[in-house]
Design an enzyme around this catalytic site. Structure first.
Site, PDB file in Angstrom:
ATOM      1  N   ASP A   9       0.865  -1.174   0.000  1.00 22.93           N
ATOM      2  CA  ASP A   9       0.000   0.000   0.000  1.00 22.93           C
ATOM      3  C   ASP A   9       0.911   1.237   0.000  1.00 22.93           C
ATOM      4  O   ASP A   9       2.122   1.153   0.201  1.00 22.93           O
ATOM      5  CB  ASP A   9      -0.966  -0.019   1.184  1.00 22.93           C
ATOM      6  CG  ASP A   9      -2.190   0.861   0.923  1.00 22.93           C
ATOM      7  OD1 ASP A   9      -2.141   1.705   0.012  1.00 22.93           O
ATOM      8  OD2 ASP A   9      -3.192   0.723   1.640  1.00 22.93           O
TER       9      ASP A   9
HETATM   10  C1  NOJ Z   1      -3.946   3.908  -0.122  1.00 19.87           C
HETATM   11  C2  NOJ Z   1      -5.138   3.018   0.105  1.00 19.87           C
HETATM   12  O1  NOJ Z   1      -5.059   2.420   1.380  1.00 19.87           O
HETATM   13  C3  NOJ Z   1      -5.308   1.931  -0.932  1.00 19.87           C
HETATM   14  O2  NOJ Z   1      -6.554   1.300  -0.733  1.00 19.87           O
HETATM   15  C4  NOJ Z   1      -5.168   2.481  -2.313  1.00 19.87           C
HETATM   16  O3  NOJ Z   1      -5.354   1.450  -3.258  1.00 19.87           O
HETATM   17  C5  NOJ Z   1      -3.793   3.122  -2.454  1.00 19.87           C
HETATM   18  N1  NOJ Z   1      -3.657   4.222  -1.504  1.00 19.87           N
HETATM   19  C6  NOJ Z   1      -3.534   3.646  -3.855  1.00 19.87           C
HETATM   20  O4  NOJ Z   1      -4.254   4.789  -4.075  1.00 19.87           O
END
Ligand code: NOJ
Length: 742
Positions: free
Chosen positions: A298
């Site tokens: 993430d």
């Molecule tokens: C953070 C988020 O937790 C996740 O769900 C998302 O896919 C990513 N950022 C990319 O934007």
């Protein structure tokens, strides 16, 4: 409808023989490198390409950066010019392919090996044609409709050059304070598993290389939904037992359905963060589930291992995450900066580098990116908001809406000369999109006001008054709202949450609506007309002060662009509501965590109960009303004693005894009253939704496979089935069946 990608099943068969056949073929086409030969097997192309890559080129494949405008305030963009053409992946924020194709050209035509870039994006509930949030989708109990909506999302995203969505989010969530409860399929592992598999298959189709198919990403791996006190990004306390019986099942279902990727989670899992967890990523996903694809971090999750107290610095973080099995680093560049040195120092092996690169390249070949790196640039009118797409998302929206209360059958509204349409959500558009609305636009949304105006035109006058805002304490609009209510025959009061009150980094300490909305309800109620409360929100709510004052309550969640027609259809009776809650609605925030599939307590009756509030929920999991009545017959079982290898058939006849056609979802639960590992009081194991015309009957069947449906899992994922009694439960019926000793 969709099959698991055939390549998944075949990967194990690719081996030396395939490679040697390919090698022989190569002698005839020596001028084209094997990896560029579309007729060669994916595995041989991967191996050939890896054998040509330098360590630096390999490491670049393990990194993801951003490209284009960044709409998400939690992420910060980076300029195109800083991006090397050898980069593995980019998060692409554009809604047309122009910029993406320019970047791809740089990768394919201006680098030594010409490896195409993999473009990913958060296509969570629609790309441009935004449809209900995942929590609402689960409330439809109709995975096929959710799949159809995912097909719309996939083709729109594909048209913009997005090859990979960071969806589905399959985190089990039992704390509605957590804003991200909106993004998942609720509190139940089985319901979430069914939606996980259905949405993965819908995004990916039968063959990833075909047009309009995009790779899926199961996230957030794993246990993110257990966030303490519902706050985002905080540690989670999850025993191995709970990990296996509650949090892992939707991921396992998604992997079995062929999901190409997983995203590691931000949360610390009882001491070992998800993004540095060797057990979950390597032992479980890669070694036991034989996952063919890769795991992406993430956003900044590798670097955050330092904040979490695991890593000393970015280099240490890269080492820990990578060796734990995290293949691709998202935006923080820890791999880019440190992996080469870590390999040099012997802290990271070349085998591990090759394994990660292999997984990423495999997906690129499977997607057909080497053959078709560019995306056709088409006008919006040929790709977005197409009539058939809008029909699909309206069907999902109306089936996801849950009728919570309907005193005196006030709904559907019929033969009314006038209705008052009141509240901050009545003419609102943008908040009906929910969080993570992709490239959706506020102006695309048909508001409740516009939907009703269309449906009631020429029949019923609409008296509109906003009344108040979502929060604050300005009550100056109350008088106009009360006047409208006094003049009308019924009141439709549209309350709820703004879209940024749920989603990432959007937790709330209370799940009640702001007081001003409750006060508006009290004020219009005094006009003495029937009041229908229409609620749009991204979590379960505390309705203790709302439901008793309302004659009817309709939960519409955040329905997306077709909100207005879907709501109007239910209000006027064109649609018969068929949604059922995928999460428990407590009486108050203080009851959290409250979920139906808890374990039993040692004391029964009034023991262990709250002194000041009920201990049961206000609306339980699976609850929802219809405009018709369904009468359940007797449950019939093919046998009540069985052996492990047997199959038992349970069936029940349901009669629609009302005057309207309606869809009923039969929910099959089991319970195991005595087990060597204590189990939830009830576990959903199967469900089926069917249309039953008025006056007719339908038979619902559950084919019980004891090992699949009655077994349990231990703290290390080992499934076991113990002899003894089990119960099959449907509605208020409960039948005992017995597994005999072998
Ligand atoms: C953070 C988020 O937790 C996740 O769900 C998302 O896919 C990513 N950022 C990319 O934007």
């Amino acid at each position: 409808m969709y099959k698991t990608p055939i390549i998944f099943a075949c990967l194990a068969m690719f081996g030396a023989s395939v490679c040697s056949a390919d090698a022989a073929d190569r002698t005839r086409k020596q001028d084209v490198p094997l990896y560029k030969d579309a007729s060669a097997s994916v595995e041989s192309r991967v191996e050939d390409l890896i054998s040509r890559m330098t360590l630096e080129e390999k490491i670049l494949q393990l990194n993801q950066y951003t490209l284009g405008q960044n709409d998400n305030i939690n992420n910060i963009g980076e300029t195109v010019s800083q991006i090397p053409g050898e980069t593995g992946s980019l998060i692409y924020f554009g809604d047309n392919a122009v910029l993406r194709n320019a970047m791809q050209k740089r990768a394919v035509e201006q680098t030594r090996l010409g490896i195409p870039i993999l473009f990913g994006f958060d296509v969570i509930h629609g790309f441009r044609t935004v449809y209900p949030i995942p929590l609402a989708q689960a409330a439809s109990w109709n995975p096929e409709l959710a799949g159809q909506a995912c097909r719309v999302a996939a083709s729109e995203a594909y048209s913009a050059g997005v090859n990979w969505t960071f969806s589905p989010m399959v985190d089990i969530a039992r704390d509605a304070r957590w804003g991200r409860i909106a993004e998942g399929y609720g509190e139940d592992p089985h319901l979430a598993s069914v939606f996980s598999a259905a949405t993965v298959r819908a995004y990916q189709g039968d063959d990833l290389s075909q047009e309009n198919n995009i790779a899926a990403c199961l996230k957030h791996f794993v246990g993110y939904g257990a966030s303490e006190a519902g706050r985002d990004y905080v540690p989670t306390e999850i025993s191995r037992q709970t990990l296996w019986d509650t949090y892992l099942p939707p991921f396992e279902a998604g992997v079995k359905a062929g999901a190409a990727t997983l995203m590691s989670s931000f949360n610390n899992i009882s001491g070992t963060p998800g993004s540095a967890n060797h057990y979950t990523m390597t032992e479980v996903v890669k070694n036991r589930w034989n996952h063919y694809g890769f795991i992406v971090a993430d956003w900044n999750a590798v670097m955050q291992l330092v904040n979490q107290g695991l890593a000393r610095d970015g280099k240490d973080a890269a080492c820990l995450a990578f060796n734990a099995g995290l293949d691709m680093d998202m935006v923080d560049n820890c791999y880019g900066e440190h992996l080469a040195a870590l390999v040099d120092e012997g802290k990271v092996s070349m085998e591990r580098v090759d394994d990660a690169v292999r997984r990423i390249l495999r997906l690129k070949f499977m997607l057909g990116l080497f053959e078709k790196p560019y995306t056709e640039e088409l006008p919006d009118s040929e790709r977005f908001m197409l009539p058939e797409s809008l029909a699909a998302v309206e069907a999902l929206a109306q089936e996801s809406m849950v009728l919570l209360k309907n005193e005196g059958n006030v709904l559907p509204l019929e033969n009314k000369a006038s209705v008052a349409l009141v509240g901050p959500m009545a003419r609102n558009q943008g908040d009906l999109l929910g969080s993570w609305y992709g490239r959706g636009r506020d102006s695309d949304v048909i508001s409740i006001y516009d939907g009703l105006s269309g449906a009631l035109a020429g029949k019923t006058e609409i008296l509109y008054a906003k009344g108040c805002d979502f929060d604050g304490n300005d009550t100056t609009g109350f008088a106009e709202a009360v006047a409208a209510a006094s003049q009308a025959e019924a009141v439709l009061l549209c309350l709820g949450e703004k879209r940024n009150w749920s989603g990432e980094n959007a937790s709330r300490s209370t799940i009640a609506l702001p007081e001003i909305q409750e006060e508006l309800l009290k004020a219009v109620k005094r006009a003495g007309k029937p009041v229908v409360v229409i609620l749009s929100n991204g979590r379960s709510l505390d309705l203790t002060r709302i439901a008793p004052l309302a004659d009817a309550v309709l939960e519409i969640w955040q329905p997306g662009v077709m909100a207005g027609p879907a709501v109007a259809g239910i209000i006027t009776g064109k649609y018969n509501p068929s949604g059922r809650l995928p999460v428990t609605f407590p009486y108050t925030t203080g009851q959290i965590p409250i979920y139906y599939n808890h374990r039993a307590s040692g004391r029964t009756g009034s023991q262990g109960r709250y002194q000041d509030i009920p201990s049961t929920p206000m609306y339980e999991f699976g609850y929802g009303l219809s405009y018709t009545d369904f009468e359940y017959g007797e449950l019939e079982l093919s046998s009540d004693t069985f052996r492990a290898g047997d199959r038992i058939t349970a069936s029940i006849t349901v009669k629609n005894s009302g005057r309207r056609d309606g869809k009923e979802t039969v929910q099959w639960y089991i319970s195991d009253p005595a087990c060597s590992i204590t189990r939830p009081v009830r576990e959903l194991k199967h469900f089926e939704k069917k249309l039953i015309p008025a006056g007719e009957e339908a038979v619902f069947t559950f084919e019980i496979d004891p090992m699949r449906d009655l077994s349990f899992v231990d703290h290390d994922g080992k499934r076991f089935l113990e002899p003894g009694d089990y119960y099959i439960m449907v509605k208020d019926r409960k039948y005992k069946i017995t597994l005999a000793d072998e």
